[in-house]
Enzyme design. Structure first.
Site, PDB file in Angstrom:
ATOM      1  N   GLU A 124      57.061  62.656 -30.841  1.00  0.00           N
ATOM      2  CA  GLU A 124      57.774  63.886 -31.228  1.00  0.00           C
ATOM      3  C   GLU A 124      58.846  63.607 -32.282  1.00  0.00           C
ATOM      4  O   GLU A 124      59.089  64.419 -33.183  1.00  0.00           O
ATOM      5  CB  GLU A 124      58.407  64.524 -29.977  1.00  0.00           C
ATOM      6  CG  GLU A 124      59.052  65.872 -30.199  1.00  0.00           C
ATOM      7  CD  GLU A 124      58.064  66.980 -30.538  1.00  0.00           C
ATOM      8  OE1 GLU A 124      57.212  67.300 -29.705  1.00  0.00           O
ATOM      9  OE2 GLU A 124      58.143  67.528 -31.654  1.00  0.00           O
ATOM     10  N   VAL A 127      58.413  63.440 -36.672  1.00  0.00           N
ATOM     11  CA  VAL A 127      58.452  64.532 -37.661  1.00  0.00           C
ATOM     12  C   VAL A 127      59.613  65.460 -37.336  1.00  0.00           C
ATOM     13  O   VAL A 127      59.739  65.929 -36.203  1.00  0.00           O
ATOM     14  CB  VAL A 127      57.138  65.353 -37.659  1.00  0.00           C
ATOM     15  CG1 VAL A 127      57.200  66.475 -38.690  1.00  0.00           C
ATOM     16  CG2 VAL A 127      55.933  64.468 -37.915  1.00  0.00           C
ATOM     17  N   GLU A 185      66.021  56.189 -44.998  1.00  0.00           N
ATOM     18  CA  GLU A 185      65.234  55.057 -44.530  1.00  0.00           C
ATOM     19  C   GLU A 185      65.911  53.753 -44.969  1.00  0.00           C
ATOM     20  O   GLU A 185      66.735  53.756 -45.892  1.00  0.00           O
ATOM     21  CB  GLU A 185      63.833  55.110 -45.151  1.00  0.00           C
ATOM     22  CG  GLU A 185      63.028  56.320 -44.741  1.00  0.00           C
ATOM     23  CD  GLU A 185      62.820  56.394 -43.238  1.00  0.00           C
ATOM     24  OE1 GLU A 185      62.146  55.530 -42.685  1.00  0.00           O
ATOM     25  OE2 GLU A 185      63.363  57.322 -42.609  1.00  0.00           O
ATOM     26  N   LYS A 200      54.906  62.403 -42.820  1.00  0.00           N
ATOM     27  CA  LYS A 200      55.100  63.488 -41.840  1.00  0.00           C
ATOM     28  C   LYS A 200      54.049  64.588 -42.001  1.00  0.00           C
ATOM     29  O   LYS A 200      53.547  65.116 -41.007  1.00  0.00           O
ATOM     30  CB  LYS A 200      56.519  64.039 -41.964  1.00  0.00           C
ATOM     31  CG  LYS A 200      57.568  63.023 -41.511  1.00  0.00           C
ATOM     32  CD  LYS A 200      58.960  63.423 -41.916  1.00  0.00           C
ATOM     33  CE  LYS A 200      60.001  62.427 -41.443  1.00  0.00           C
ATOM     34  NZ  LYS A 200      61.314  62.613 -42.070  1.00  0.00           N
TER      35      LYS A 200
HETATM   36  N1  HSE Z   1      64.803  59.278 -43.620  1.00  0.00           N
HETATM   37  C1  HSE Z   1      64.312  60.349 -42.841  1.00  0.00           C
HETATM   38  C2  HSE Z   1      64.843  61.659 -43.411  1.00  0.00           C
HETATM   39  C3  HSE Z   1      64.737  60.165 -41.425  1.00  0.00           C
HETATM   40  O1  HSE Z   1      65.757  61.611 -44.230  1.00  0.00           O
HETATM   41  O2  HSE Z   1      64.328  62.713 -43.077  1.00  0.00           O
HETATM   42  C4  HSE Z   1      64.070  61.079 -40.446  1.00  0.00           C
HETATM   43  O3  HSE Z   1      62.701  60.884 -40.399  1.00  0.00           O
END
Ligand code: HSE
Length: 412
Positions: A124, A127, A185, A200
C-alpha cells in the site's frame, strides 16, 4: 509476542517504528492479539537511539527467527531488497513494503512466491505515500471496468513545481528543501526525471488491468526542462503544469501508459493539488470519477500505509490477501506512446515568429495561440488540436526547419 521486524531504519523505517509504538495499544486491540517490533535491521550505527536494543545488522537473524511473522522492507532499491524479500517469502514470512522500484520491477514474481508459500506481499505504501489507493482499487472498485487512472504521483516534483510557481523559488533550492523534508528519493533524479512516478503508474496499471506493466515499457519524462516562461503561458491560459502519470486501456486487450508534465486545466481538481500532496483520479464504468488525495511522501504519511499493511498481515495470519497480478511477457502489451492522441502546448522561437502563423496553421490546422506579458516578437506559443502524437512530431520536425522548438508539453 514480538513478531514484527523492520528492515531499513531511514525516513520510512523510523516513521514506521514511531507510529507503531505510539499506537501499539490500539493496534493490539485491532489485531486481537499481542504484537511488537522485535528487530530493526540496518547496517548503520545509531548510538543512543531509543530502540538501540532492537537494532541488528544481520538480516539472517530475522530470517531464522520463527517468532517473526511479518517484515516491513523499507530499504528501497531492487538489489538487496529483492534478495531479502524473496528469502523471507520463501520462509513463509509476510512482507510489506514502500518499495515501488521493487514492486514495479519484480512484483509479479514476488506475488507468485508469496502465493506458493502461503504468505502475503503487501505494498500500500508504494503508491501515494499515505493515500489509500491500492486496496480501494483492488476491492471497492473491483466491480468496475477501469477506464483510466491519472494522477500526481510524486510528492517531490509537485513540491518543487509549487515552490517555483507560487514563490518563484529556483529549482535547486526547492529540491534541496524537498530532500531536507525527507520527500526525495536517495537519488532525486528518480523524482525529477519521472522514474518514481513511472514505477507508481506501472503498479496501479498492473493492479487495475491484471498484467505486469514494466517501467521500461512506459515513456517517461520529468520536470527538469520546464521553464518559468512555460509556466506563465500556462497560467495565463488557465492551466497549471503538473507531472502526471496516466494508464488506460488502448483496445484489443492492450494498455497505454505514460508519465510526463502536462498542462492541467484549472477546472480539473488535479490542478489545485499542491506541495507534497498527491492525487489520483480513477475512472470506473460504474462509479464514474473518484479521487484519492493526501500526502504522497514523508515519514509518518508513508509509515501510516506501512503500519496498515503490517496490521492486515497480522490480522490475516495463515490467510492469503489477494492483491496481485500476473506476469506479462507480451512486449506489445503497452502500446507505443506515439500512437496515442494528445493536444500539445508548443513554444517556438524564430526571428519574426508572428510571420510563421500561416505555416503553423498549414501544419497543424486550427491552433490556439497563447499570450504572456512582454512576449518577445521572437516567440510564439500555441495549443495544437488533438492529434496522434507521431503526427504532431512530424509537423514539429517540419516547423523546426524555420523555428527553434523551445518547449512541447502535453495537455491533460
Ligand atoms: N520520492 C517519493 C516522492 C517518495 O517524492 O513522491 C514517495 O514515494
Amino acid at each position: 509476542m514480538r513478531n514484527i521486524a523492520i528492515i531499513g531504519y531511514g525516513v520510512v523505517g523510523s516513521g514506521t517504528v514511531e507510529l507503531f509504538e505510539k499506537n501499539r495499544e490500539e493496534i493490539t486491540r485491532k489485531i486481537g492479539r499481542d504484537c511488537d517490533i522485535k528487530y530493526i535491521c540496518d547496517l548503520r550505527d545509531f548510538p543512543g537511539d531509543k530502540y538501540e536494543d532492537r537494532l541488528i545488522k544481520d538480516f539472517n537473524i530475522i530470517l531464522n527467527d520463527d517468532e517473526i511473522e511479518v517484515v516491513a522492507e523499507v530499504v528501497g532499491g531492487a538489489t538487496f531488497a529483492y534478495d531479502y524479500t524473496k528469502k523471507l517469502l520463501e520462509r513463509g514470512k509476510s512482507v510489506v513494503t514502500s518499495n515501488k522500484e521493487l514492486v514495479a520491477t519484480h512484483g509479479a514474481e514476488l506475488f507468485r512466491i508469496a502465493k506458493e508459500h502461503e504468505c502475503n506481499y503487501l505494498f500500500e505504501a508504494s503508491v501515494g505515500g499515505g493515500i489509500p489507493i491500492i486496496r480501494p482499487l483492488n476491492k471497492c472498485l473491483a466491480g468496475n471496468s477501469i477506464l483510466q487512472i491519472s494522477g500526481i504521483l510524486n510528492g517531490t516534483t509537485n513540491f518543487i513545481l509549487t515552490k517555483m510557481i507560487r514563490e518563484q523559488m529556483d529549482f535547486d533550492s526547492a529540491l534541496k528543501m524537498a530532500q531536507e523534508l525527507g520527500y526525495a528519493e536517495a537519488d532525486p533524479t528518480a523524482d525529477v526525471e519521472g522514474h518514481d512516478a513511472c514505477r507508481k503508474i506501472c503498479i496501479l496499471g498492473s493492479l487495475a488491468y491484471g498484467k505486469h506493466i514494466y517501467p521500461e515499457q512506459v515513456h517517461c519524462s520529468g520536470i527538469s526542462r520546464i521553464t518559468l516562461d512555460d509556466v506563465e503561458y500556462a497560467e495565463n491560459a488557465g492551466y497549471s503544469i503538473k507531472l502526471i502519470g496516466t494508464v488506460k486501456p488502448a483496445g484489443k486487450g492492450k494498455v497505454s501508459a505514460i508519465v510526463c508534465p502536462r498542462l492541467v486545466s484549472r477546472s480539473s481538481l488535479l490542478s489545485s493539488v499542491d506541495d507534497v500532496y498527491n492525487a489520483i483520479t480513477v475512472t470506473g464504468d460504474g462509479v464514474g470519477d473518484v479521487m484519492f488525495y493526501g500526502k504522497g511522501a514523508g515519514k509518518l504519511p508513508t509509515a501510516s500505509a506501512v503500519v496498515g499493511d503490517i496490521i492486515d498481515c497480522l490480522k490475516h495470519r495463515d490467510r492469503r490477501i489477494m492483491i496481485d497480478w500476473e506476469d506479462c511477457t507480451d512486449k506489445s502489451y503497452v502500446v507505443p506512446y506515439k500512437q496515442i492522441e494528445n493536444s500539445m502546448y508548443v513554444r517556438i522561437r524564430a526571428n519574426d515568429a508572428e510571420q510563421l502563423k500561416p505555416v503553423i496553421e498549414e501544419l497543424f490546422g486550427k491552433v490556439v495561440y497563447l499570450e504572456r506579458s512582454d512576449r518577445p516578437d521572437s516567440e510564439l506559443a500555441f495549443f495544437t488540436p488533438v492529434m496522434v502524437e507521431a503526427d504532431i512530431d512530424s509537423s514539429l520536425t517540419k516547423l523546426s526547419e524555420k523555428a527553434e522548438i523551445a518547449s512541447k508539453i502535453r495537455l491533460l
